[in-house]
Design an enzyme around this catalytic site. Structure first.
Site, PDB file in Angstrom:
ATOM      1  N   SER A 137       0.803  -1.202  -0.087  1.00  0.00           N
ATOM      2  CA  SER A 137      -0.099   0.050   0.072  1.00  0.00           C
ATOM      3  C   SER A 137       1.010   1.394   0.092  1.00  0.00           C
ATOM      4  CB  SER A 137      -0.918  -0.003   1.185  1.00  0.00           C
ATOM      5  OG  SER A 137      -1.590   1.109   1.354  1.00  0.00           O
ATOM      6  N   LYS A 163      -1.004  -0.883  -4.342  1.00  0.00           N
ATOM      7  CA  LYS A 163      -2.338  -0.014  -4.102  1.00  0.00           C
ATOM      8  C   LYS A 163      -2.048   1.335  -3.843  1.00  0.00           C
ATOM      9  CE  LYS A 163      -4.876  -0.195   0.352  1.00  0.00           C
ATOM     10  NZ  LYS A 163      -5.523  -0.936   1.192  1.00  0.00           N
ATOM     11  N   LEU A 164      -2.585   2.343  -4.451  1.00  0.00           N
ATOM     12  CA  LEU A 164      -2.504   3.824  -4.265  1.00  0.00           C
ATOM     13  C   LEU A 164      -3.391   4.354  -3.248  1.00  0.00           C
ATOM     14  CD1 LEU A 164      -1.631   4.861  -7.852  1.00  0.00           C
ATOM     15  CD2 LEU A 164       0.019   4.080  -6.221  1.00  0.00           C
ATOM     16  N   LYS A 165      -3.113   5.076  -2.399  1.00  0.00           N
ATOM     17  CA  LYS A 165      -4.077   5.509  -1.512  1.00  0.00           C
ATOM     18  C   LYS A 165      -4.539   6.882  -2.340  1.00  0.00           C
ATOM     19  CE  LYS A 165      -4.074   3.366   2.480  1.00  0.00           C
ATOM     20  NZ  LYS A 165      -5.597   2.838   2.925  1.00  0.00           N
ATOM     21  N   ASP A 191      -7.309   3.101  -2.999  1.00  0.00           N
ATOM     22  CA  ASP A 191      -7.987   3.031  -1.913  1.00  0.00           C
ATOM     23  C   ASP A 191      -8.489   4.305  -1.291  1.00  0.00           C
ATOM     24  OD1 ASP A 191      -9.156   2.359   0.659  1.00  0.00           O
ATOM     25  OD2 ASP A 191      -7.455   1.494   1.549  1.00  0.00           O
ATOM     26  N   ASN A 193     -10.490   5.162   1.360  1.00  0.00           N
ATOM     27  CA  ASN A 193     -10.801   5.131   2.781  1.00  0.00           C
ATOM     28  C   ASN A 193     -11.855   6.080   3.012  1.00  0.00           C
ATOM     29  OD1 ASN A 193      -7.351   4.540   3.027  1.00  0.00           O
ATOM     30  ND2 ASN A 193      -8.950   3.522   4.507  1.00  0.00           N
ATOM     31  N   GLU A 216     -11.149   0.736  -3.376  1.00  0.00           N
ATOM     32  CA  GLU A 216     -11.666   0.314  -2.212  1.00  0.00           C
ATOM     33  C   GLU A 216     -12.356   1.239  -1.497  1.00  0.00           C
ATOM     34  OE1 GLU A 216      -8.278  -1.203  -0.275  1.00  0.00           O
ATOM     35  OE2 GLU A 216      -9.361  -1.612   1.719  1.00  0.00           O
ATOM     36  N   ASP A 241     -14.089  -2.389   2.622  1.00  0.00           N
ATOM     37  CA  ASP A 241     -13.350  -2.593   3.606  1.00  0.00           C
ATOM     38  C   ASP A 241     -14.028  -2.006   4.817  1.00  0.00           C
ATOM     39  OD1 ASP A 241     -11.315  -2.400   5.780  1.00  0.00           O
ATOM     40  OD2 ASP A 241      -9.794  -1.013   4.664  1.00  0.00           O
ATOM     41  N   LYS A 265     -10.075  -7.601   6.718  1.00  0.00           N
ATOM     42  CA  LYS A 265      -9.281  -7.542   7.941  1.00  0.00           C
ATOM     43  C   LYS A 265      -9.627  -8.160   9.426  1.00  0.00           C
ATOM     44  CE  LYS A 265      -7.595  -2.806   6.496  1.00  0.00           C
ATOM     45  NZ  LYS A 265      -7.754  -1.565   6.403  1.00  0.00           N
ATOM     46  N   GLY A 293      -4.117  -5.007   5.771  1.00  0.00           N
ATOM     47  CA  GLY A 293      -3.216  -4.772   6.810  1.00  0.00           C
ATOM     48  C   GLY A 293      -3.532  -3.599   7.530  1.00  0.00           C
TER      49      GLY A 293
HETATM   50  O1  NPG Z   1       0.203  -2.747   4.733  1.00  0.00           O
HETATM   51  O2  NPG Z   1      -0.121  -2.829   6.782  1.00  0.00           O
HETATM   52  C1  NPG Z   1      -0.435  -2.410   5.847  1.00  0.00           C
HETATM   53  C2  NPG Z   1      -1.212  -1.235   5.474  1.00  0.00           C
HETATM   54  C3  NPG Z   1      -2.127  -1.289   4.286  1.00  0.00           C
HETATM   55  O3  NPG Z   1      -3.135   0.583   3.471  1.00  0.00           O
HETATM   56  C4  NPG Z   1      -3.182  -0.020   4.312  1.00  0.00           C
HETATM   57  N1  NPG Z   1      -3.956  -0.032   5.469  1.00  0.00           N
HETATM   58  O4  NPG Z   1      -7.092   1.413   4.811  1.00  0.00           O
HETATM   59  O5  NPG Z   1      -6.234  -0.589   4.414  1.00  0.00           O
HETATM   60  C5  NPG Z   1      -6.129   0.503   4.978  1.00  0.00           C
HETATM   61  C6  NPG Z   1      -4.945   1.036   5.547  1.00  0.00           C
HETATM   62  C7  NPG Z   1      -4.982   1.410   7.240  1.00  0.00           C
HETATM   63  C8  NPG Z   1      -3.861   1.796   7.523  1.00  0.00           C
HETATM   64  C9  NPG Z   1      -5.960   1.148   7.650  1.00  0.00           C
HETATM   65  C10 NPG Z   1      -3.900   2.116   9.051  1.00  0.00           C
HETATM   66  C11 NPG Z   1      -6.144   1.709   9.029  1.00  0.00           C
HETATM   67  C12 NPG Z   1      -5.140   2.006   9.515  1.00  0.00           C
END
Ligand code: NPG
Length: 370
Positions: A137, A163-165, A191, A193, A216, A241, A265, A293
């Site tokens: 990510s 994966k690009l935020k 993603d 969020n 996502e 998610d 998750k 993750g």
């Molecule tokens: O590789 O552990 C990892 C992080 C992957 O992008 C990632 N997690 O929204 O999925 C998500 C994000 C996240 C990070 C979510 C921190 C919550 C807390």
């Protein structure tokens, strides 16, 4: 024979990140982690609570998890013992929410149970392979050149997908730039969020040109119906998610058409047993799943890699190598080989904290006797 739990240690550690990680909900520079160690008549078990320091990704946060564990969840465990970890979920059911705290407690008991029976998490959960392909990510950056450098580094490390935020103002251009630079064969997904609303559908539809594996969580956590509407307007598959907190949510999302892919998750859904139920349900409906993750240390990562080896996990997960986040992990590090991580085979998690490293990062400890 029942497993008697004599007490639980709640240990908080501070893990600096190798680089800041920015998402649409905030920037992380250090991971504030709560570890749970249960001491039982069968031996001890470890788990990691995925809650972050602040309630931005979801409503849970580390101080809150500590409080609910200390005041309600741990005291609810029967002094007479539990038949197996599977009983823990039922015992905790009267308390609403707090999935991450519940997941940590159940997982620690499961680790103790499996360490004592000699079975690995992977074998217990039903792993179908001995290694899993890994994605990474990539956070929101200040500029496109900076993003391309970061992606270049991960691609050369061998990651199987990127994966690009994204967030409003950082979506089409970064995706276009990564596609142009790394070509159409790169497995790429985004993603958000929960950073968009249905009003942004036209902007999100521009991403359809880039052959993404999925988008996502584009909309808010509780916008299941609007995700179903958005899914009809996009060619890019919608993955949920944050919206999926249980197998019941997954069933609702699938029947509504709110998603065609699910990020599982385990912490978000209350544990590995509920995660497996979602996997089974999704598989029965032909819905691909992948393992998300939450910047886990080796303790949480070990269990996630085991889960990601189940047969319905047909897309690479956010199960990166330890060095993606930490210069020094609290366990032996997970090291990528040919874009894959090996599923641990030892009893339980198959790994444990290294005492000296653990002590060096510990910020507080508390023992709760049953
Ligand atoms: O590789 O552990 C990892 C992080 C992957 O992008 C990632 N997690 O929204 O999925 C998500 C994000 C996240 C990070 C979510 C921190 C919550 C807390």
């Amino acid at each position: 024979m029942k497993t008697k739990i004599s007490g639980v240690e709640l240990r908080r550690i501070a893990m600096p990140l190798v680089a800041p990680f920015r998402t649409s909900f905030g920037v992380e520079t250090s991971r504030d982690v709560l570890l749970v160690r249960v001491v039982t008549s069968d031996g001890e078990g470890w788990a990691e609570c995925a809650a972050m320091s602040e309630p931005r990704y979801c409503s849970e946060y580390v101080d809150g998890a500590l409080d609910v564990l200390r005041k309600f969840l741990i005291p609810a465990l029967p002094t007479g013992g539990v038949d197996a970890a599977a009983a823990v979920g039922r015992i905790l059911e009267p308390f609403t929410g707090h999935h991450m705290a519940k997941s940590a407690l159940e997982s620690a008991v499961l680790d103790a149970q499996l360490r004592s029976s000699g079975e690995s998490f992977g074998s217990y959960l039903g792993a179908a392979r001995d290694r899993v392909p890994c994605g990474v990510s990539v956070g929101i950056m200040d500029s496109i050149p900076e993003l391309l450098d970061a992606v270049e580094g991960y691609v050369s490390e061998g990651y199987a997908r990127i994966k690009l935020k994204i967030e409003p103002g950082w979506d089409v251009e970064p995706v276009r730039a990564v596609r142009e630079r790394f070509g159409d064969d790169l497995l790429l997904q985004v993603d958000a969020n929960a950073a968009y609303t249905l009003v942004d559908a036209q902007q999100l539809a521009k991403l359809d040109d880039f052959g993404l594996l999925l988008i996502e969580q584009p909309l808010a956590n509780d916008d299941m119906v609007q995700h179903a509407q958005l899914a009809k307007l996009l060619r890019t598959p919608v993955c949920l998610d944050e919206s999926i907190e249980s197998a019941a949510d997954a069933a609702a999302a699938i029947s509504l058409g709110a998603c065609s892919i699910i990020n599982i998750k385990p912490a978000r859904v209350g544990g590995y047993l509920e995660a497996r139920r979602i996997h089974d349900l999704a598989r029965a409906h032909g819905i691909p799943v992948w393992c998300g993750g939450m910047l886990e240390t080796g303790i949480g990562r070990a269990a996630n890699v085991a889960l990601a080896a189940l047969p319905g996990f047909t897309l690479p997960g956010d199960t990166s190598g330890s060095n993606r986040y930490f210069a020094t992990d609290i366990t032996e590090p997970f090291v990528l080989s040919d874009g894959h991580l090996d599923v641990p085979t030892g009893p339980g998690l198959g790994t444990q904290p290294l005492p000296e490293i653990l002590d060096a990062v510990t910020t507080s400890r508390e023992w709760i006797a049953l």
